[in-house]
Design a protein around this motif. Structure first.
Motif, PDB file in Angstrom:
ATOM      1  N   PHE A  19       0.446  -0.960  -0.493  1.00  0.00           N
ATOM      2  CA  PHE A  19      -0.245  -0.093  -0.278  1.00  0.00           C
ATOM      3  C   PHE A  19       0.781   1.179  -0.101  1.00  0.00           C
ATOM      4  O   PHE A  19       0.344   2.502  -0.402  1.00  0.00           O
ATOM      5  CB  PHE A  19      -1.045  -0.251   1.425  1.00  0.00           C
ATOM      6  N   ALA A  20       2.316   0.834   0.051  1.00  0.00           N
ATOM      7  CA  ALA A  20       2.955   2.640  -0.226  1.00  0.00           C
ATOM      8  C   ALA A  20       3.345   3.020  -1.148  1.00  0.00           C
ATOM      9  O   ALA A  20       3.037   1.849  -2.515  1.00  0.00           O
ATOM     10  CB  ALA A  20       4.524   2.500   0.620  1.00  0.00           C
ATOM     11  N   ILE A  21       3.809   4.561  -0.933  1.00  0.00           N
ATOM     12  CA  ILE A  21       3.965   4.116  -1.957  1.00  0.00           C
ATOM     13  C   ILE A  21       5.070   4.598  -3.191  1.00  0.00           C
ATOM     14  O   ILE A  21       5.070   4.240  -4.204  1.00  0.00           O
ATOM     15  CB  ILE A  21       4.254   6.418  -2.580  1.00  0.00           C
ATOM     16  N   ASP A  22       5.983   3.861  -2.788  1.00  0.00           N
ATOM     17  CA  ASP A  22       7.381   3.297  -3.109  1.00  0.00           C
ATOM     18  C   ASP A  22       6.684   1.485  -3.213  1.00  0.00           C
ATOM     19  O   ASP A  22       6.476   1.408  -2.390  1.00  0.00           O
ATOM     20  CB  ASP A  22       8.574   4.052  -2.267  1.00  0.00           C
ATOM     21  N   LYS A  23       7.166   1.835  -4.570  1.00  0.00           N
ATOM     22  CA  LYS A  23       6.962   0.124  -5.366  1.00  0.00           C
ATOM     23  C   LYS A  23       8.641  -0.305  -5.438  1.00  0.00           C
ATOM     24  O   LYS A  23       8.299  -1.649  -6.137  1.00  0.00           O
ATOM     25  CB  LYS A  23       5.547   0.342  -6.273  1.00  0.00           C
ATOM     26  N   SER A  24       9.048   0.240  -5.799  1.00  0.00           N
ATOM     27  CA  SER A  24      10.865  -0.282  -5.878  1.00  0.00           C
ATOM     28  C   SER A  24      10.538  -1.486  -5.179  1.00  0.00           C
ATOM     29  O   SER A  24      10.566  -2.180  -3.991  1.00  0.00           O
ATOM     30  CB  SER A  24      11.139   0.428  -5.180  1.00  0.00           C
TER      31      SER A  24
END
Length: 80
Positions: free
Chosen positions: A47-52
């Motif tokens: 759910f975080a913005i960072d999908k790395s």
């Protein structure tokens, strides 16, 4: 020690492994790939913005558990 590790790596790529060694190396590589896939999938579904890709998780939960048994084997191996 470094020469032993180098010889083992060369032995892996030359195909001169015993049946048990082939099984253990295959399990280790499969573990590393599976944890890499799960780390990637978990990052996508986060759910975080960072999908790395989370390299630290892959290293600690994939690489380290796959390599540590070889170090224990090397430490406890009977010397001739």
């Amino acid at each position: 020690m470094y020469q032993d590790i180098k010889n083992f790596i060369l032995k892996i790529f030359s195909g001169e492994l015993t049946q048990n060694q082939k099984i253990f190396v295959t399990i280790s590589l499969a573990w590393i790939i599976l944890i890499g896939y799960l780390t990637w999938w978990n990052g996508l579904k986060s759910f975080a913005i960072d999908k790395s890709f989370r390299w630290d998780e892959w290293f600690w939960f994939g690489i380290v558990p796959a390599i540590v048994p070889y170090f224990f084997y090397y430490i406890w191996k009977k010397r001739d």
